[in-house]
Design an enzyme around this catalytic site. Structure first.
Site, PDB file in Angstrom:
ATOM      1  N   LYS A   1       0.847  -1.724  -0.262  1.00  0.00           N
ATOM      2  CA  LYS A   1      -0.178  -0.040   0.047  1.00  0.00           C
ATOM      3  C   LYS A   1       0.878   1.633   0.002  1.00  0.00           C
ATOM      4  CE  LYS A   1      -1.837   1.579   4.140  1.00  0.00           C
ATOM      5  NZ  LYS A   1      -1.188   2.951   4.427  1.00  0.00           N
ATOM      6  N   ASN A   2       1.788   1.926   0.634  1.00  0.00           N
ATOM      7  CA  ASN A   2       2.372   2.812   0.869  1.00  0.00           C
ATOM      8  C   ASN A   2       3.853   2.853  -0.061  1.00  0.00           C
ATOM      9  OD1 ASN A   2       0.894   2.709   3.549  1.00  0.00           O
ATOM     10  ND2 ASN A   2       3.157   2.014   5.007  1.00  0.00           N
TER      11      ASN A   2
ATOM     12  N   ARG B   1      -9.268  -0.396   4.841  1.00  0.00           N
ATOM     13  CA  ARG B   1      -7.870   0.850   4.321  1.00  0.00           C
ATOM     14  C   ARG B   1      -6.391   0.104   3.810  1.00  0.00           C
ATOM     15  NH1 ARG B   1      -6.526   5.778   8.293  1.00  0.00           N
ATOM     16  NH2 ARG B   1      -5.161   5.746   6.498  1.00  0.00           N
TER      17      ARG B   1
ATOM     18  N   CYS C   1      -3.865   7.280   9.616  1.00  0.00           N
ATOM     19  CA  CYS C   1      -4.637   7.392  10.735  1.00  0.00           C
ATOM     20  C   CYS C   1      -4.113   8.517  11.666  1.00  0.00           C
ATOM     21  CB  CYS C   1      -3.445   6.445  11.027  1.00  0.00           C
ATOM     22  SG  CYS C   1      -3.646   4.324  10.575  1.00  0.00           S
TER      23      CYS C   1
ATOM     24  N   ASP D   1       4.609   0.408  11.943  1.00  0.00           N
ATOM     25  CA  ASP D   1       3.273   0.036  11.082  1.00  0.00           C
ATOM     26  C   ASP D   1       3.749  -1.345  11.390  1.00  0.00           C
ATOM     27  OD1 ASP D   1       3.705   1.659   8.366  1.00  0.00           O
ATOM     28  OD2 ASP D   1       3.388   1.700  10.367  1.00  0.00           O
TER      29      ASP D   1
ATOM     30  N   ARG E   1       0.541  15.056  12.655  1.00  0.00           N
ATOM     31  CA  ARG E   1       1.245  14.733  11.746  1.00  0.00           C
ATOM     32  C   ARG E   1       1.521  16.166  10.316  1.00  0.00           C
ATOM     33  NH1 ARG E   1      -0.687   9.241  10.341  1.00  0.00           N
ATOM     34  NH2 ARG E   1       0.978   8.824   8.903  1.00  0.00           N
TER      35      ARG E   1
HETATM   36  C1  EPZ Z   1       4.050   7.264   6.480  1.00  0.00           C
HETATM   37  O1  EPZ Z   1       3.481   7.668   7.109  1.00  0.00           O
HETATM   38  C2  EPZ Z   1       3.014   5.729   5.694  1.00  0.00           C
HETATM   39  N1  EPZ Z   1       1.753   6.121   5.167  1.00  0.00           N
HETATM   40  C3  EPZ Z   1       3.248   5.372   7.734  1.00  0.00           C
HETATM   41  O2  EPZ Z   1       2.137   4.827   7.864  1.00  0.00           O
HETATM   42  C4  EPZ Z   1       4.588   5.004   8.278  1.00  0.00           C
HETATM   43  O3  EPZ Z   1       3.889   4.962   9.619  1.00  0.00           O
HETATM   44  C5  EPZ Z   1       5.288   6.420   8.044  1.00  0.00           C
HETATM   45  O4  EPZ Z   1       5.492   6.566   6.426  1.00  0.00           O
HETATM   46  C6  EPZ Z   1       6.956   5.456   8.701  1.00  0.00           C
HETATM   47  O5  EPZ Z   1       6.945   4.314   8.122  1.00  0.00           O
HETATM   48  C7  EPZ Z   1       2.226   6.397   4.454  1.00  0.00           C
HETATM   49  O6  EPZ Z   1       2.797   5.717   3.509  1.00  0.00           O
HETATM   50  C8  EPZ Z   1       0.430   6.884   4.104  1.00  0.00           C
HETATM   51  P1  EPZ Z   1       6.627  10.193   8.290  1.00  0.00           P
HETATM   52  P2  EPZ Z   1       4.687   9.641   7.066  1.00  0.00           P
HETATM   53  O7  EPZ Z   1       6.529  11.592   7.475  1.00  0.00           O
HETATM   54  O8  EPZ Z   1       4.460   9.856   5.659  1.00  0.00           O
HETATM   55  C9  EPZ Z   1       6.813  13.513  12.116  1.00  0.00           C
HETATM   56  C10 EPZ Z   1       0.746   3.162   7.996  1.00  0.00           C
HETATM   57  O9  EPZ Z   1       0.395   1.759   9.060  1.00  0.00           O
HETATM   58  N2  EPZ Z   1       6.737  14.414  10.031  1.00  0.00           N
HETATM   59  O10 EPZ Z   1       7.348   8.868   8.302  1.00  0.00           O
HETATM   60  O11 EPZ Z   1       3.316  10.609   7.920  1.00  0.00           O
HETATM   61  C11 EPZ Z   1       5.995  12.967  11.877  1.00  0.00           C
HETATM   62  O12 EPZ Z   1       4.952  13.707  12.851  1.00  0.00           O
HETATM   63  C12 EPZ Z   1       0.965   4.051   8.040  1.00  0.00           C
HETATM   64  O13 EPZ Z   1       0.484   2.094   6.786  1.00  0.00           O
HETATM   65  C13 EPZ Z   1       6.871  16.287  10.949  1.00  0.00           C
HETATM   66  O14 EPZ Z   1       7.297  16.199  11.881  1.00  0.00           O
HETATM   67  O15 EPZ Z   1       5.313   9.098   8.049  1.00  0.00           O
HETATM   68  C14 EPZ Z   1       6.264  11.494  12.342  1.00  0.00           C
HETATM   69  O16 EPZ Z   1       6.296  11.606  14.049  1.00  0.00           O
HETATM   70  C15 EPZ Z   1       0.641   4.525   9.083  1.00  0.00           C
HETATM   71  N3  EPZ Z   1       7.151  16.460   9.792  1.00  0.00           N
HETATM   72  C16 EPZ Z   1       7.724  10.808  11.801  1.00  0.00           C
HETATM   73  O17 EPZ Z   1       8.288  12.779  11.782  1.00  0.00           O
HETATM   74  C17 EPZ Z   1       6.905  16.298   8.812  1.00  0.00           C
HETATM   75  O18 EPZ Z   1       7.125  17.613   7.434  1.00  0.00           O
HETATM   76  C18 EPZ Z   1       7.669   9.955  10.887  1.00  0.00           C
HETATM   77  O19 EPZ Z   1       6.693  10.352   9.678  1.00  0.00           O
HETATM   78  C19 EPZ Z   1       7.017  15.052   8.760  1.00  0.00           C
HETATM   79  C20 EPZ Z   1       6.721  14.444   9.181  1.00  0.00           C
END
Ligand code: EPZ
Length: 429
Positions: free
Chosen positions: A22-23, A399, A117, A307, A122
């Site tokens: 999915k991701n 989802r 989620c 995840d 976020r």
């Molecule tokens: C992706 O989310 C995935 N979603 C998530 O999978 C996954 O848990 C996550 O990556 C980490 O591997 C999709 O791919 C659609 P991040 P993403 O940006 O991109 C902070 C699932 O279950 N952050 O790596 O949103 C953020 O708050 C889902 O399939 C900032 O502070 O994750 C978090 O604490 C859930 N500023 C951390 O970084 C930003 O601009 C990691 O977020 C971006 C992120």
């Protein structure tokens, strides 16, 4: 309303084929906006987030033709970067990728705030930092993110991500592939789906190197052409079934996987006492004795995947001894705990750390899937528990899991998906 009903206590046995990731599929679907040619995407999982991403493209003028259960052809020749502040965009986190893709192709994007989620805040400040490094100007207007390329269009730039954010790495890649000049992303995310996106874009004529490392280099090109691309297998779906096998004491082979992507999950299951055998594209998990406790610290790839955190929360709740789970990626990924406690789990959360006191028997109960992987954890707990577990919030699970009920029934689980219709009649689906 849909419900998943599980009569627990049965060992899972057999083979299961994982779907596309999915991701990885989500960024690649949105990346197809970057070329006016046709792209054929294979091994797409049949999950609502991916189907919704295709609907969003169609709502903006793309032509999406489904060739078979897992293959679509996307033609964005007549795609228009209209204002997408509608509710579809607010239903998934991946809609943020519209910003990078539309900025990359058209020089501007106006996109509603994304969803996904609920793990606490976020933000997308790192995404914006990347766009600004390419000369774009970002603002928020009427609840939408607005990004516009500077005069003369996007130019290559260097960005250091304060957090190895998956989404920010993806969005900067999408914006940079057609920018004039060279872009570098330092402290980039290294997840396998970053590599998959880079491979897709390079198949379309982009010039990206270093994906999978923390330093990615992109040389902008004039335009991209279409391609046919096969999405990688879903490592989190595979890991979920591996944990389910360990939780029920059965023997399951997950097929069509890339074992290297699951190294941390495999190592943790072995540490807990499960049997794990790796083949070229399959992994067999079995368990004949009680599981031992273990500690989990989630972190950015190649660390233990966040995840897989809730699924291991359910598994550790049935192990011998006390385990500690530390969440290193999100502010609050412990919403699944309250639901597991309803099933007799003993888990205490303080800040980003959970202490899990393992015990032999979880008991079935009515519970709710509050997010995607929390839902997976409840299914695992229900399979291992004595008695009947009823799970609502099934739409959340759908989802990201392709036919999880059918796949588990194929492994011998006593699990059904039931739907209560308006006339209050409940039927198996
Ligand atoms: C992706 O989310 C995935 N979603 C998530 O999978 C996954 O848990 C996550 O990556 C980490 O591997 C999709 O791919 C659609 P991040 P993403 O940006 O991109 C902070 C699932 O279950 N952050 O790596 O949103 C953020 O708050 C889902 O399939 C900032 O502070 O994750 C978090 O604490 C859930 N500023 C951390 O970084 C930003 O601009 C990691 O977020 C971006 C992120």
């Amino acid at each position: 309303m849909k419900k998943i009903i599980i009569n627990g206590g049965r060992k899972l046995r057999g083979d299961i084929f994982v779907s596309g990731m999915k991701n990885a599929a989500l960024p690649i679907v949105f990346a197809s906006i970057l070329t006016a040619d046709e792209c054929t995407l294979e091994n797409l999982p049949n999950v609502t987030d991916v189907n919704l991403s295709l609907k969003i493209l169609e709502s903006m003028g793309a032509q999406v033709t489904r060739l078979n259960q897992t293959t679509v052809r996307v033609d964005t020749r007549h795609f228009l970067p209209v204002n997408t502040c509608g509710d579809m965009v607010s239903k998934l986190r991946a809609s943020t990728y519209l910003l990078g893709a539309e900025l990359g192709r058209f020089g501007e994007a106006l996109v509603g705030l994304s969803g996904g989620c609920d793990f606490g805040v976020r933000p997308i400040d790192q995404h914006i930092k990347g766009f600004e490094a390419l000369g774009a100007v970002a603002s928020v207007e009427n609840g939408c993110n607005h990004v516009v390329a500077g005069k003369g269009g996007l130019r290559g730039g260097s960005v250091y991500l304060d957090i190895a954010s998956v989404g920010a790495t993806i969005n900067v890649m999408l914006a940079a592939v057609l920018a004039r000049g060279r872009t570098t992303i330092d402290n980039a995310a290294r997840e396998p789906h970053i590599v998959d996106l880079a491979n897709f874009l390079n198949m379309c004529g982009a010039r990206i190197s270093g994906a999978g490392t923390s330093f990615i280099k992109i040389t902008g090109v004039e335009k991209l052409h279409g391609c046919t691309y096969t999405i990688i297998p879903d490592m989190i779906e595979a890991g979920t079934y591996m944990v389910a096998a360990a939780a029920t004491g059965g023997r399951v082979t997950v097929r069509g996987v890339i074992p290297k992507h699951l190294e941390t999950v495999t190592a943790k299951l072995i540490e807990m006492g499960a049997g794990v055998d790796e083949g070229d594209d399959c992994i067999t998990v079995s368990r004949t004795s009680r599981l031992n406790r273990a500690n989990i610290k989630t972190y950015f790839y190649p660390g233990f995947p966040t995840d897989m955190h809730p699924q291991f929360g359910a598994l550790l709740a049935t192990a011998d001894g006390t385990s500690v789970i530390t969440e290193g990626v999100f502010d609050n990924r412990f919403r699944y705990v309250d639901e597991l406690v309803k099933m007799n789990a003993e888990i205490k959360v303080v800040g980003r750390t959970a202490t899990v006191i393992g015990k032999p028997g979880l008991t079935g109960a009515p519970v709710k899937a509050v997010d995607l992987r929390a839902g997976a954890a409840l299914i695992i707990a229900g399979l291992a528990a004595e008695g009947v577990t009823e799970i609502t919030g099934v739409e959340t699970i759908e989802r990201g899991y392709d036919d999880i009920v059918g796949k588990l029934r194929g492994l011998g689980a006593d699990i059904t998906l039931r739907e209560t219709f308006a006339d209050n009649i409940e039927k198996a689906v």
